[in-house]
Write a protein that holds these residues in place. Structure first.
Motif, PDB file in Angstrom:
ATOM      1  N   ARG A  98       0.842  -1.194   0.000  1.00 12.99           N
ATOM      2  CA  ARG A  98       0.000   0.000   0.000  1.00 12.99           C
ATOM      3  C   ARG A  98       0.876   1.242   0.000  1.00 12.99           C
ATOM      4  NH1 ARG A  98      -3.654   1.967   4.928  1.00 12.99           N
ATOM      5  NH2 ARG A  98      -1.552   2.452   5.573  1.00 12.99           N
ATOM      6  N   GLU A  99       0.469   2.252  -0.765  1.00  9.64           N
ATOM      7  CA  GLU A  99       1.213   3.525  -0.785  1.00  9.64           C
ATOM      8  C   GLU A  99       0.200   4.645  -0.560  1.00  9.64           C
ATOM      9  OE1 GLU A  99       4.643   4.583  -3.759  1.00  9.64           O
ATOM     10  OE2 GLU A  99       2.734   5.262  -4.564  1.00  9.64           O
ATOM     11  N   VAL A 100       0.519   5.523   0.399  1.00  8.88           N
ATOM     12  CA  VAL A 100      -0.405   6.630   0.697  1.00  8.88           C
ATOM     13  C   VAL A 100       0.196   7.926   0.159  1.00  8.88           C
ATOM     14  CG1 VAL A 100      -1.504   7.967   2.535  1.00  8.88           C
ATOM     15  CG2 VAL A 100      -1.257   5.486   2.761  1.00  8.88           C
ATOM     16  N   ALA A 101      -0.606   8.687  -0.552  1.00  7.19           N
ATOM     17  CA  ALA A 101      -0.111   9.967  -1.079  1.00  7.19           C
ATOM     18  C   ALA A 101      -1.125  11.063  -0.772  1.00  7.19           C
ATOM     19  CB  ALA A 101       0.103   9.857  -2.586  1.00  7.19           C
ATOM     20  N   TRP A 102      -0.601  12.258  -0.534  1.00  6.14           N
ATOM     21  CA  TRP A 102      -1.478  13.408  -0.289  1.00  6.14           C
ATOM     22  C   TRP A 102      -1.436  14.336  -1.489  1.00  6.14           C
ATOM     23  CZ3 TRP A 102      -4.661  14.467   3.830  1.00  6.14           C
ATOM     24  CH2 TRP A 102      -4.605  13.567   4.892  1.00  6.14           C
ATOM     25  N   GLN A 103      -2.583  14.899  -1.810  1.00  9.12           N
ATOM     26  CA  GLN A 103      -2.671  15.876  -2.897  1.00  9.12           C
ATOM     27  C   GLN A 103      -3.176  17.201  -2.337  1.00  9.12           C
ATOM     28  OE1 GLN A 103      -1.602  15.388  -5.970  1.00  9.12           O
ATOM     29  NE2 GLN A 103      -1.083  13.275  -5.480  1.00  9.12           N
ATOM     30  N   TYR A 104      -2.583  18.296  -2.815  1.00 11.76           N
ATOM     31  CA  TYR A 104      -3.020  19.637  -2.382  1.00 11.76           C
ATOM     32  C   TYR A 104      -3.253  20.499  -3.617  1.00 11.76           C
ATOM     33  CZ  TYR A 104      -1.213  17.991   2.034  1.00 11.76           C
ATOM     34  OH  TYR A 104      -0.994  17.246   3.154  1.00 11.76           O
ATOM     35  N   PRO A 105      -4.438  21.073  -3.748  1.00  7.50           N
ATOM     36  CA  PRO A 105      -4.702  21.900  -4.936  1.00  7.50           C
ATOM     37  C   PRO A 105      -3.966  23.235  -4.816  1.00  7.50           C
ATOM     38  CG  PRO A 105      -6.613  21.883  -3.483  1.00  7.50           C
ATOM     39  CD  PRO A 105      -5.588  21.018  -2.840  1.00  7.50           C
ATOM     40  N   LEU A 106      -2.931  23.431  -5.638  1.00  9.97           N
ATOM     41  CA  LEU A 106      -2.109  24.644  -5.517  1.00  9.97           C
ATOM     42  C   LEU A 106      -2.906  25.909  -5.779  1.00  9.97           C
ATOM     43  CD1 LEU A 106       1.302  23.668  -7.094  1.00  9.97           C
ATOM     44  CD2 LEU A 106       0.834  24.258  -4.729  1.00  9.97           C
ATOM     45  N   GLU A 107      -3.938  25.791  -6.634  1.00  7.60           N
ATOM     46  CA  GLU A 107      -4.730  26.996  -6.923  1.00  7.60           C
ATOM     47  C   GLU A 107      -5.507  27.457  -5.683  1.00  7.60           C
ATOM     48  OE1 GLU A 107      -5.162  24.055  -8.125  1.00  7.60           O
ATOM     49  OE2 GLU A 107      -7.260  23.456  -8.059  1.00  7.60           O
ATOM     50  N   VAL A 108      -5.643  26.559  -4.672  1.00  7.52           N
ATOM     51  CA  VAL A 108      -6.291  26.955  -3.409  1.00  7.52           C
ATOM     52  C   VAL A 108      -5.213  27.296  -2.369  1.00  7.52           C
ATOM     53  CG1 VAL A 108      -7.893  26.217  -1.603  1.00  7.52           C
ATOM     54  CG2 VAL A 108      -8.208  25.406  -3.955  1.00  7.52           C
ATOM     55  N   VAL A 109      -4.141  26.495  -2.380  1.00  6.81           N
ATOM     56  CA  VAL A 109      -3.092  26.673  -1.357  1.00  6.81           C
ATOM     57  C   VAL A 109      -2.378  28.021  -1.526  1.00  6.81           C
ATOM     58  CG1 VAL A 109      -0.838  25.799  -0.602  1.00  6.81           C
ATOM     59  CG2 VAL A 109      -2.721  24.205  -1.036  1.00  6.81           C
ATOM     60  N   ARG A 110      -2.053  28.350  -2.770  1.00  3.84           N
ATOM     61  CA  ARG A 110      -1.281  29.584  -3.016  1.00  3.84           C
ATOM     62  C   ARG A 110      -1.984  30.833  -2.478  1.00  3.84           C
ATOM     63  NH1 ARG A 110       2.821  30.482  -6.156  1.00  3.84           N
ATOM     64  NH2 ARG A 110       3.971  28.739  -7.016  1.00  3.84           N
ATOM     65  N   PRO A 111      -3.295  31.040  -2.814  1.00  4.37           N
ATOM     66  CA  PRO A 111      -3.956  32.235  -2.278  1.00  4.37           C
ATOM     67  C   PRO A 111      -3.978  32.277  -0.752  1.00  4.37           C
ATOM     68  CG  PRO A 111      -5.256  31.306  -4.083  1.00  4.37           C
ATOM     69  CD  PRO A 111      -4.145  30.346  -3.808  1.00  4.37           C
ATOM     70  N   ILE A 112      -4.110  31.102  -0.111  1.00  5.15           N
ATOM     71  CA  ILE A 112      -4.100  31.090   1.372  1.00  5.15           C
ATOM     72  C   ILE A 112      -2.753  31.621   1.864  1.00  5.15           C
ATOM     73  CG2 ILE A 112      -4.076  29.590   3.405  1.00  5.15           C
ATOM     74  CD1 ILE A 112      -6.003  27.707   1.902  1.00  5.15           C
ATOM     75  N   LEU A 113      -1.675  31.128   1.234  1.00  7.37           N
ATOM     76  CA  LEU A 113      -0.333  31.547   1.672  1.00  7.37           C
ATOM     77  C   LEU A 113      -0.068  33.002   1.309  1.00  7.37           C
ATOM     78  CD1 LEU A 113       1.686  28.353   0.667  1.00  7.37           C
ATOM     79  CD2 LEU A 113       0.973  29.045   2.954  1.00  7.37           C
ATOM     80  N   GLU A 114      -0.565  33.390   0.143  1.00  2.84           N
ATOM     81  CA  GLU A 114      -0.355  34.771  -0.308  1.00  2.84           C
ATOM     82  C   GLU A 114      -0.996  35.751   0.674  1.00  2.84           C
ATOM     83  OE1 GLU A 114      -1.781  35.665  -4.309  1.00  2.84           O
ATOM     84  OE2 GLU A 114      -0.010  34.583  -4.997  1.00  2.84           O
ATOM     85  N   ARG A 115      -2.252  35.448   1.059  1.00  2.00           N
ATOM     86  CA  ARG A 115      -2.972  36.361   1.964  1.00  2.00           C
ATOM     87  C   ARG A 115      -2.256  36.498   3.306  1.00  2.00           C
ATOM     88  NH1 ARG A 115      -7.548  34.071  -0.396  1.00  2.00           N
ATOM     89  NH2 ARG A 115      -7.737  32.486   1.211  1.00  2.00           N
ATOM     90  N   SER A 116      -1.564  35.444   3.722  1.00  2.95           N
ATOM     91  CA  SER A 116      -0.903  35.528   5.029  1.00  2.95           C
ATOM     92  C   SER A 116       0.577  35.884   4.893  1.00  2.95           C
ATOM     93  CB  SER A 116      -1.055  34.192   5.754  1.00  2.95           C
ATOM     94  OG  SER A 116      -0.422  33.197   4.987  1.00  2.95           O
ATOM     95  N   GLY A 117       0.999  36.217   3.659  1.00  4.19           N
ATOM     96  CA  GLY A 117       2.394  36.626   3.447  1.00  4.19           C
ATOM     97  C   GLY A 117       3.378  35.484   3.614  1.00  4.19           C
ATOM     98  N   ALA A 118       2.904  34.243   3.467  1.00  8.04           N
ATOM     99  CA  ALA A 118       3.800  33.097   3.698  1.00  8.04           C
ATOM    100  C   ALA A 118       4.122  32.344   2.416  1.00  8.04           C
ATOM    101  CB  ALA A 118       3.162  32.147   4.716  1.00  8.04           C
ATOM    102  N   LEU A 119       3.827  32.957   1.250  1.00  7.46           N
ATOM    103  CA  LEU A 119       4.022  32.225  -0.008  1.00  7.46           C
ATOM    104  C   LEU A 119       5.489  31.835  -0.212  1.00  7.46           C
ATOM    105  CD1 LEU A 119       2.683  31.093  -2.511  1.00  7.46           C
ATOM    106  CD2 LEU A 119       3.011  33.285  -3.634  1.00  7.46           C
ATOM    107  N   ASP A 120       6.395  32.697   0.241  1.00  4.87           N
ATOM    108  CA  ASP A 120       7.807  32.362  -0.005  1.00  4.87           C
ATOM    109  C   ASP A 120       8.305  31.214   0.886  1.00  4.87           C
ATOM    110  OD1 ASP A 120       7.879  33.731   2.337  1.00  4.87           O
ATOM    111  OD2 ASP A 120       9.636  34.942   1.833  1.00  4.87           O
ATOM    112  N   ARG A 121       7.466  30.707   1.789  1.00  6.03           N
ATOM    113  CA  ARG A 121       7.853  29.523   2.572  1.00  6.03           C
ATOM    114  C   ARG A 121       7.598  28.247   1.784  1.00  6.03           C
ATOM    115  NH1 ARG A 121      10.639  31.408   6.890  1.00  6.03           N
ATOM    116  NH2 ARG A 121      10.411  29.329   7.799  1.00  6.03           N
ATOM    117  N   LEU A 122       6.834  28.376   0.666  1.00  2.00           N
ATOM    118  CA  LEU A 122       6.547  27.191  -0.157  1.00  2.00           C
ATOM    119  C   LEU A 122       7.680  27.017  -1.162  1.00  2.00           C
ATOM    120  CD1 LEU A 122       4.535  24.955  -0.891  1.00  2.00           C
ATOM    121  CD2 LEU A 122       3.451  26.550  -2.480  1.00  2.00           C
ATOM    122  N   ASN A 123       8.475  25.971  -0.951  1.00  2.00           N
ATOM    123  CA  ASN A 123       9.695  25.832  -1.752  1.00  2.00           C
ATOM    124  C   ASN A 123       9.491  24.794  -2.853  1.00  2.00           C
ATOM    125  OD1 ASN A 123      12.296  26.178  -2.537  1.00  2.00           O
ATOM    126  ND2 ASN A 123      13.149  24.783  -1.005  1.00  2.00           N
TER     127      ASN A 123
END
Ligand code: SF4
Length: 422
Positions: free
Chosen positions: A351-376
């Motif tokens: 069994r292999e478990v993988a997580w998916q994150y929709p970047l089009e949702v994640v980016r605006p969340i980080l942008e609004r909080s000024g944390a986008l540059d923490r996403l490497n």
């Protein structure tokens, strides 16, 4: 190496400093050309071979020239650094929060003289027919008039248009012509790049290395901070705005540009074929596109046919493999089995478990909080790393975590059969 020409927009202006100092200064377009194919870079920037003119490039250049003339009267004294600071005007001298026209601003050209200017600057080079030329020409009229109206309604506060800037960026010489630099209401700067392309999206602005290079240039030449990077889509009048890049975006770009500079310095000009060859004008002289020697043609054709047949077999086997694994998986699920012996090997279900994150949702969340540059990066693993990053507020990490979806994948491994009793 052939002598290099003087700098001009869209060219390799670094040639001058290169000839003097032996070090390449890169424009964004020069960097991109070399990164795609070093040999094409040599044809263009060293051998100075002309490219076939194309109507859409000519059109873009004419629109840029007209906009330069249209916006230039609005330009006010800038915060540009000057050696010794003598005669310098800073943004603070005239900034009032952006609520009134900047001093020195002149009225906009009226529609009629604007169209006369457009006619004067029109260039018919590269269009495939009169019809195509006329379609572009009328698109340009419409686009310029609409943009003029927009400028009247929402006057910008430009501090520079078509400005050539140079910088030493951690030892790397870069330069570029920037369409426009505006003052922002808070007294910072906005880098604006006009685009005449058919389509443009927010992702184009977010991923634009060109805007990143412009940010570096402005930061090295102006006192005020860069607050926004904008691709202005002229067909829809949409300004795709992004925040300035952080070190996590700029450092990898600096590294890639440094590698290109090293390659140019070492005169490494290997052909690098790829999809870009379809739009390269130098295929007729490129060693990668030599005509086939007649005597070799039958042998090579047979190899290509064999390769094609093997690829077809590979695809068929992949489909069969996936069907068999699926059938085995369903049977194992029903019977609650994880190890299924065959006659020679044992199939083991994993069994292999993988997580998916929709970047089009994640980016605006980080942008609004000024944390986008923490996403490497953009992979799910990069997002997982960010979720463990104590430099990102826990509330923000929780919101990002909530966007994730967990996916389980089953696959089969083969192990040696155990010779003992089953
Ligand atoms: S045809 Fe392709 S490989 Fe040859 S110079 Fe042009 S881009 Fe490079």
């Amino acid at each position: 190496m052939a002598p290099l020409r003087a700098p001009r927009k869209g060219d390799e202006p670094s040639a001058r400093s290169r000839a003097v100092a032996g070090l390449p200064a890169l424009s964004y377009s020069s960097y991109r050309t070399y990164a795609e194919c070093p040999l094409r870079w040599r044809y263009l920037y060293v051998e100075r071979r002309p490219e076939v003119p194309r109507g859409y490039f000519t059109f873009g250049r004419v629109i840029h020239s007209v906009l330069e003339e249209l916006v230039r009267p609005l330009v006010v004294p800038s915060a540009r650094r000057r050696d010794g600071g003598e005669g310098q005007t800073t943004l603070r001298d005239w900034s009032d929060g952006g609520t009134s026209p900047a001093p020195g601003a002149q009225p906009l050209l009226e529609a009629e003289p604007l169209l006369a200017l457009y006619d004067r600057l029109w260039n018919d080079e590269g269009y495939s027919s009169r019809d195509e030329e006329e379609r572009y020409r009328s698109l340009g009229r419409e686009l310029l008039l609409r943009y003029r109206d927009r400028l009247e309604l929402e006057p910008p506060a430009p501090v520079a248009v078509e400005e050539h800037l140079e910088a030493r960026w951690n030892g790397l010489s870069v330069h570029g012509y920037i369409d426009r630099i505006d003052r922002t209401p808070s007294g910072g700067l906005e880098v604006v790049d006009y685009k005449t392309s058919r389509e443009l999206s927010a992702e184009d602005a977010e991923s634009s290395d060109q805007l990143s290079v412009y940010q570096v240039l402005v930061e090295h030449n102006y006192r005020a901070p860069v607050e926004r990077l904008t691709l202005l889509h002229l067909r829809s009048l949409t300004p795709w705005r992004t925040p300035p890049r952080g070190a996590r975006t700029l450092e990898p770009l600096h590294h890639r540009m440094g590698e290109v500079a090293d390659g140019i310095r070492e005169e490494a000009f290997e052909p690098t074929p790829g999809p870009h060859c379809a739009r390269c004008d130098f295929r007729g002289i490129c060693p990668e596109f030599r005509p086939m020697p007649t005597a070799e043609a039958p042998r090579l054709a047979a190899l290509v046919d064999r390769f094609d047949a093997l690829r077809a077999d590979e695809r068929r086997l992949e489909r069969e493999l996936s069907r068999t694994a699926g059938e085995l998986h369903r049977a194992a699920e029903e019977l609650g089995l994880h190890r299924v012996p065959g006659s020679k090997v044992v199939a083991v279900r994993r069994r292999e478990v993988a997580w998916q994150y929709p970047l089009e949702v994640v980016r605006p969340i980080l942008e609004r909080s000024g944390a986008l540059d923490r996403l490497n990066g953009e992979s799910p693993d990069d997002v997982r790393r960010l979720l463990r990053d104590s430099g990102v507020p826990s509330e923000v990490r929780r919101k990002v975590a909530e966007t994730g979806s967990r996916q389980v994948r089953w696959f089969w491994d083969l192990e040696e059969a155990d010779d003992g009793p089953r």
